[in-house]
Design an enzyme around this catalytic site. Sequence first.
Site, short mmCIF file in Angstrom:
data_model
loop_
_atom_site.label_atom_id
_atom_site.label_comp_id
_atom_site.label_asym_id
_atom_site.label_seq_id
_atom_site.Cartn_x
_atom_site.Cartn_y
_atom_site.Cartn_z
N SER A 145 -2.10 7.97 5.67
CA SER A 145 -3.19 7.02 5.41
C SER A 145 -3.97 6.70 6.68
O SER A 145 -3.41 6.68 7.79
CB SER A 145 -2.58 5.73 4.86
OG SER A 145 -3.52 4.69 4.87
N TYR A 170 3.91 -1.59 4.99
CA TYR A 170 3.48 -0.36 4.31
C TYR A 170 2.86 0.61 5.31
O TYR A 170 3.23 1.79 5.39
CB TYR A 170 2.48 -0.68 3.18
CG TYR A 170 1.62 0.50 2.82
CD1 TYR A 170 2.14 1.54 2.05
CD2 TYR A 170 0.31 0.63 3.30
CE1 TYR A 170 1.36 2.66 1.76
CE2 TYR A 170 -0.46 1.73 3.02
CZ TYR A 170 0.06 2.74 2.25
OH TYR A 170 -0.68 3.85 1.97
N LYS A 174 4.03 4.57 7.04
CA LYS A 174 3.26 5.81 7.20
C LYS A 174 3.34 6.30 8.65
O LYS A 174 3.48 7.49 8.91
CB LYS A 174 1.80 5.61 6.76
CG LYS A 174 1.63 5.36 5.27
CD LYS A 174 2.03 6.57 4.43
CE LYS A 174 1.93 6.31 2.95
NZ LYS A 174 2.56 7.36 2.12
N1 UFG Z 1 -11.95 -6.16 -1.87
C1 UFG Z 1 -12.65 -7.23 -2.41
N2 UFG Z 1 -12.19 -7.74 -3.59
C2 UFG Z 1 -11.07 -7.25 -4.23
C3 UFG Z 1 -10.40 -6.14 -3.66
C4 UFG Z 1 -10.87 -5.63 -2.46
O1 UFG Z 1 -13.63 -7.71 -1.86
O2 UFG Z 1 -10.72 -7.77 -5.28
C5 UFG Z 1 -12.46 -5.58 -0.60
C6 UFG Z 1 -11.44 -5.61 0.51
O3 UFG Z 1 -11.48 -6.85 1.18
C7 UFG Z 1 -11.88 -4.42 1.35
C8 UFG Z 1 -12.45 -3.44 0.32
O4 UFG Z 1 -12.73 -4.21 -0.83
O5 UFG Z 1 -12.91 -4.81 2.20
C9 UFG Z 1 -11.47 -2.35 -0.05
O6 UFG Z 1 -10.24 -2.95 -0.41
P1 UFG Z 1 -9.06 -2.12 -1.09
O7 UFG Z 1 -7.95 -3.09 -1.35
O8 UFG Z 1 -9.57 -1.35 -2.24
O9 UFG Z 1 -8.68 -1.07 0.03
P2 UFG Z 1 -8.15 -1.32 1.51
O10 UFG Z 1 -9.16 -0.68 2.39
O11 UFG Z 1 -7.79 -2.70 1.79
O12 UFG Z 1 -6.77 -0.54 1.43
C10 UFG Z 1 -6.74 0.82 1.55
C11 UFG Z 1 -5.54 1.41 0.82
C12 UFG Z 1 -4.26 1.02 1.48
C13 UFG Z 1 -4.34 1.24 2.96
C14 UFG Z 1 -5.55 0.55 3.54
C15 UFG Z 1 -5.71 0.78 5.00
O13 UFG Z 1 -5.52 0.99 -0.53
O14 UFG Z 1 -3.24 1.83 0.95
O15 UFG Z 1 -6.69 1.07 2.90
O16 UFG Z 1 -6.82 0.11 5.48
F1 UFG Z 1 -3.25 0.75 3.59
#
Ligand code: UFG
Length: 359
Positions: A145, A170, A174
């Site tokens: 990741s 998590y 990785k």
């Molecule tokens: N977000 C919202 N509302 C929500 C969900 C997410 O605004 O209900 C925003 C988050 O704050 C972020 C973006 O959308 O800015 C993406 O969020 P995600 O949860 O979809 O993805 P992340 O980038 O947080 O997480 C992903 C992977 C993880 C990994 C991570 C590393 O899902 O497995 O990237 O940065 F660890």
Amino acid sequence: MNIVFTIFDKILFKNKTIVKKRILVTGGTGYIGSHTVVELQNSGFDVIIIDDLSNSKIEVLNGIEKITGIKPVFEQFDLTDIDKCKRFFNKYTDIEAIIHFAAYKAVGESVEKPLKYYRNNLLSLMSLLESMQTFSIRNLVFSSSCTIYGQPEKLPVTEDAPVQEAISPYGNTKQIAEEIIRDTIKTDKNLKTIALRYFNPIGAHPSAHIGELPIGIPNNLIPFVTQTAIGIREQLRVFGNDYNTPDGTAIRDYINVVDLAKAHVIAIERLLNNNNKKAFEYFNLGTGQGVSVLEIINSFEKVTGIKLNYKIVDRRAGDIEKVWADTSFANKELGWQAEKSLDETLLSAWKWEKRLSEE
Ligand code: UFG
């Protein structure tokens, strides 16, 4: 394509020639796993899945069969059980390569239950590596990741960017997993591994026979968007609009899951054909484009014609501000690049959500 392969197999089978190479996919009923199984089968590989179904459903096998016409061999067990693992490899002696997806992946839960994550994600990898040594299996593709880069200083992120202290257990699994593989390779000249560092996988298979199946309230943005649009969730919360980005919301690199799956087939072929340049290689898999949360909402509204009910709330703890991939190394070395547009990808996620609502 599949019919051709079936006939081809039968003809050759009479002459006792086996043409299909057998690939083990751990976590093959999961989100990225299932899409990869489809692409492997479409490329003529014979796939076996191991999954404990702790975060996926057995019905995914039907979805795979609907797309490819082939139901993969399936074994249900927990990979941390080394005895079961070795029994498995005693039964299936013709595995040429492994793609290891099986892992827990909820960032928030990993903060609450770190040992659950370390135990599952690391012991399963160690069981596999030990079995690979015992049974002389040389080729591994590891599901990694972009989380290992944390908030990178330079964007887009290249593979040379320093690995930073993990924000969650998590993410740490990785990082540690990559180190375990690297150290094992140092002592085992036969083992070759490609680690694929994913940015944000989204979307579903265009057939809508397989897609993401979040259990409970989704943590990730796209399933929350589609569940809000269909009415399962009342309101989408946008976590923060005071980031240092053009519209204030956080930026990610959203990669279509089918594009991502195809990269795994290329990685497998690279290992099987001995085209890898080092025993341990790693690649960033993204589109190279950064997209903000508000841009996702706008694109989704545009392609579906649905107005999303959302509100801006505080930042989510542990979120980074912005990250997107430099994909030039993967483009050059793997000959791979993301092909599907964001609109197409969001539509596929929406089609899948509608499909789920019909069940
Ligand atoms: N977000 C919202 N509302 C929500 C969900 C997410 O605004 O209900 C925003 C988050 O704050 C972020 C973006 O959308 O800015 C993406 O969020 P995600 O949860 O979809 O993805 P992340 O980038 O947080 O997480 C992903 C992977 C993880 C990994 C991570 C590393 O899902 O497995 O990237 O940065 F660890």
